[in-house]
Design a protein around this motif. Sequence first.
Motif: not given
Length: 148
Positions: A99-102, A113-116, A131-135
């Motif tokens: 779901l996060i990847d989607y 340009k950003r996701i919060t 954090q593992k997903k890059g946040f």
Amino acid sequence: MKLTKAIHSDVPELVELLKTLFEQEAEFEPNSEAQRKALSKIILDPKIGIVLVARDDEKILGMINLLFTESTALGSKVGILEDMVVQSTSRGESIGSQLIDYAISEAKKECCKRITLLTDIENTKAQSFYQKKGFVKSKMTPYRLLLD
């Protein structure tokens, strides 16, 4: 399992998923009518955002909302992730990760340009997941003012 954008007929199932989420978060309480109203607005107006769902043949297994706004700092569209939840019986099957990847993919398609996102300060498992997903943790501290 497939990942899709939610449709209006999904709202009752989504309200039930949000009940599960809000029962475990300290700042929120389930309110079926409020959740139904907000989900309907989002689903019916793609300028507000999109509700993304993971579903099998019978039911919705998980959801996440991607809401849109404009950032003056970036001079562009940005996304806000809210309401990430997976059915308790479906956890541990990488549904949340998918779901996060989607959501990230959809945010890119929307030229964000950003996701919060916000997560409960005590939910270290979720923080590690994001954090593992890059946040990365922001230096900004959220404050809220509830209005009547």
